[in-house]
Scaffold this motif. Structure first.
Motif, PDB file in Angstrom:
ATOM      1  N   LEU A 135       0.833  -1.203   0.000  1.00  0.00           N
ATOM      2  CA  LEU A 135       0.000   0.000   0.000  1.00  0.00           C
ATOM      3  C   LEU A 135       0.863   1.247   0.000  1.00  0.00           C
ATOM      4  O   LEU A 135       1.903   1.299   0.634  1.00  0.00           O
ATOM      5  N   GLN A 136       0.392   2.302  -0.699  1.00  0.00           N
ATOM      6  CA  GLN A 136       1.087   3.573  -0.525  1.00  0.00           C
ATOM      7  C   GLN A 136       0.336   4.441   0.491  1.00  0.00           C
ATOM      8  O   GLN A 136       0.746   5.541   0.802  1.00  0.00           O
ATOM      9  N   THR A 137      -0.775   3.888   1.037  1.00  0.00           N
ATOM     10  CA  THR A 137      -1.501   4.645   2.050  1.00  0.00           C
ATOM     11  C   THR A 137      -0.889   4.379   3.426  1.00  0.00           C
ATOM     12  O   THR A 137      -0.347   3.307   3.681  1.00  0.00           O
ATOM     13  N   ILE A 138      -1.018   5.387   4.277  1.00  0.00           N
ATOM     14  CA  ILE A 138      -0.435   5.284   5.621  1.00  0.00           C
ATOM     15  C   ILE A 138      -1.490   5.581   6.684  1.00  0.00           C
ATOM     16  O   ILE A 138      -2.541   6.150   6.388  1.00  0.00           O
ATOM     17  N   ASP A 139      -1.144   5.218   7.912  1.00  0.00           N
ATOM     18  CA  ASP A 139      -1.889   5.716   9.067  1.00  0.00           C
ATOM     19  C   ASP A 139      -1.242   7.066   9.392  1.00  0.00           C
ATOM     20  O   ASP A 139      -0.056   7.129   9.744  1.00  0.00           O
ATOM     21  N   THR A 140      -2.001   8.153   9.275  1.00  0.00           N
ATOM     22  CA  THR A 140      -1.403   9.491   9.423  1.00  0.00           C
ATOM     23  C   THR A 140      -0.972   9.786  10.864  1.00  0.00           C
ATOM     24  O   THR A 140      -0.271  10.759  11.109  1.00  0.00           O
ATOM     25  N   ALA A 141      -1.375   8.933  11.809  1.00  0.00           N
ATOM     26  CA  ALA A 141      -0.926   9.125  13.193  1.00  0.00           C
ATOM     27  C   ALA A 141       0.473   8.568  13.413  1.00  0.00           C
ATOM     28  O   ALA A 141       1.166   8.963  14.350  1.00  0.00           O
ATOM     29  N   THR A 142       0.879   7.615  12.552  1.00  0.00           N
ATOM     30  CA  THR A 142       2.180   6.964  12.778  1.00  0.00           C
ATOM     31  C   THR A 142       3.124   7.089  11.580  1.00  0.00           C
ATOM     32  O   THR A 142       4.331   6.879  11.713  1.00  0.00           O
ATOM     33  N   GLY A 143       2.561   7.353  10.402  1.00  0.00           N
ATOM     34  CA  GLY A 143       3.370   7.380   9.183  1.00  0.00           C
ATOM     35  C   GLY A 143       3.631   5.990   8.620  1.00  0.00           C
ATOM     36  O   GLY A 143       4.326   5.839   7.620  1.00  0.00           O
ATOM     37  N   LYS A 144       3.057   4.950   9.259  1.00  0.00           N
ATOM     38  CA  LYS A 144       3.300   3.568   8.804  1.00  0.00           C
ATOM     39  C   LYS A 144       2.215   3.123   7.824  1.00  0.00           C
ATOM     40  O   LYS A 144       1.073   3.590   7.903  1.00  0.00           O
ATOM     41  N   ALA A 145       2.574   2.188   6.913  1.00  0.00           N
ATOM     42  CA  ALA A 145       1.623   1.697   5.926  1.00  0.00           C
ATOM     43  C   ALA A 145       0.381   1.134   6.612  1.00  0.00           C
ATOM     44  O   ALA A 145       0.489   0.395   7.596  1.00  0.00           O
ATOM     45  N   ALA A 146      -0.793   1.510   6.086  1.00  0.00           N
ATOM     46  CA  ALA A 146      -2.055   1.055   6.674  1.00  0.00           C
ATOM     47  C   ALA A 146      -3.174   1.370   5.683  1.00  0.00           C
ATOM     48  O   ALA A 146      -3.023   2.263   4.844  1.00  0.00           O
TER      49      ALA A 146
END
Ligand SMILES: C[S@@+](CC[C@H](N)C(=O)[O-])C[C@H]1O[C@@H](n2cnc3c(N)ncnc32)[C@H](O)[C@@H]1O
Length: 252
Positions: A7-18
């Motif tokens: 995924l190129q999407t992230i969890d914006t709270a951590t910056g990790k892929a999610a």
């Protein structure tokens, strides 16, 4: 195996892929709840500095009276109001993902707060902009990109709807280069932002997220690199309040 690796999407709270939904649903919950208290929180939590940052953003924005301006993640219309007052462009399209934020912007319009500049409001996800290619001269965005799980796609969409020669002007929290100032700011983010936010809006969790998202966000150079990857050129930035905030200007 990490299924989010592709995924190129992230969890914006951590910056990790999610998956994108994690961030999109959270941002929707937060901003639909705090819409009516949002402006008060801004004024108090930054000790008024947000006005200086907006003033800097306006001074850097190469907006002409003949321009069509697209305000992305426009929220309650703060940036659009400053654009109207400062530059009097031909038209402003103020957009946001969350209808409740735009309702407050519409109340400002009813009060005549856009200085007579023609303005329209539209619910728009910046990662999927429903406008034609090359239709805007300038895009403004304040505190928006940090909340988007697919930043590459959002910046590509902004690039697409800008006319050749157009510019993106982006105000965002950033990273103070000075280590002492950075440490003080980090303490403020971790301990005081959730306190202030909880006190003023009643939504402490929302402000824990705000602080985390700021800490997980790329620094000035990292954001410039994302803009360049989307096709923008001659990306420059100016720091405010020792780099707590930065205004990037990027060109098509
Ligand atoms: C911190 S507020 C900033 C609002 C306004 N620009 C300002 O300066 O006051 C962040 C805004 O980004 C919006 N937002 C978050 N994700 C978005 C997305 N994918 N597309 C458009 N807007 C989004 C939120 O709804 C919220 O109104």
């Amino acid at each position: 195996m990490d299924t989010n690796k592709a995924l190129q999407t992230i969890d914006t709270a951590t910056g990790k892929a999610a998956p994108a939904e994690i961030s999109t649903e959270r941002v929707y919950d937060i901003f639909s709840q705090i819409a009516r208290k949002y402006e008060r929180f801004n004024a108090v939590s930054s000790f008024g500095a947000y006005r200086r940052w907006l003033d800097g953003m306006m001074r850097q924005a190469p907006i002409k009276p003949s321009d069509d301006v697209l305000d992305i993640a426009g929220g309650t219309g703060d940036v659009s109001r400053w654009v109207a007052r400062f530059h009097r462009p031909r038209h402003i399209q103020c957009t946001d993902l969350v209808p409740e934020m735009l309702e407050v912007a519409r109340m400002h319009e009813a009060r005549g707060d856009f200085c007579g500049v023609p303005i329209d409001f539209d619910v728009v996800d910046a990662q999927n902009i429903p406008y034609a290619d090359e239709s805007y001269d300038i895009i403004t965005m304040a505190y928006g990109i940090r909340n988007m799980p697919d930043r590459a796609r959002a910046l590509s969409e902004m690039y697409r709807v800008l006319k050749p020669g157009g510019s993106l002007v982006c105000l965002e929290f950033s990273t103070p280069p000075n280590p002492v100032w950075r440490a003080l700011y980090s303490f403020y983010l971790k301990h005081l932002i959730p306190f202030w936010g909880g006190l003023i809006t009643g939504d402490k969790a929302g402000f824990v997220y705000l602080a985390k998202s700021i800490r997980a966000f790329p620094d000035q150079r990292g954001l410039a690199a994302l803009m360049e990857q989307a096709g923008f050129h001659d990306v420059t930035w100016k720091n405010y309040t020792g780099g707590i905030a930065a205004v990037h200007v990027a060109h098509k």
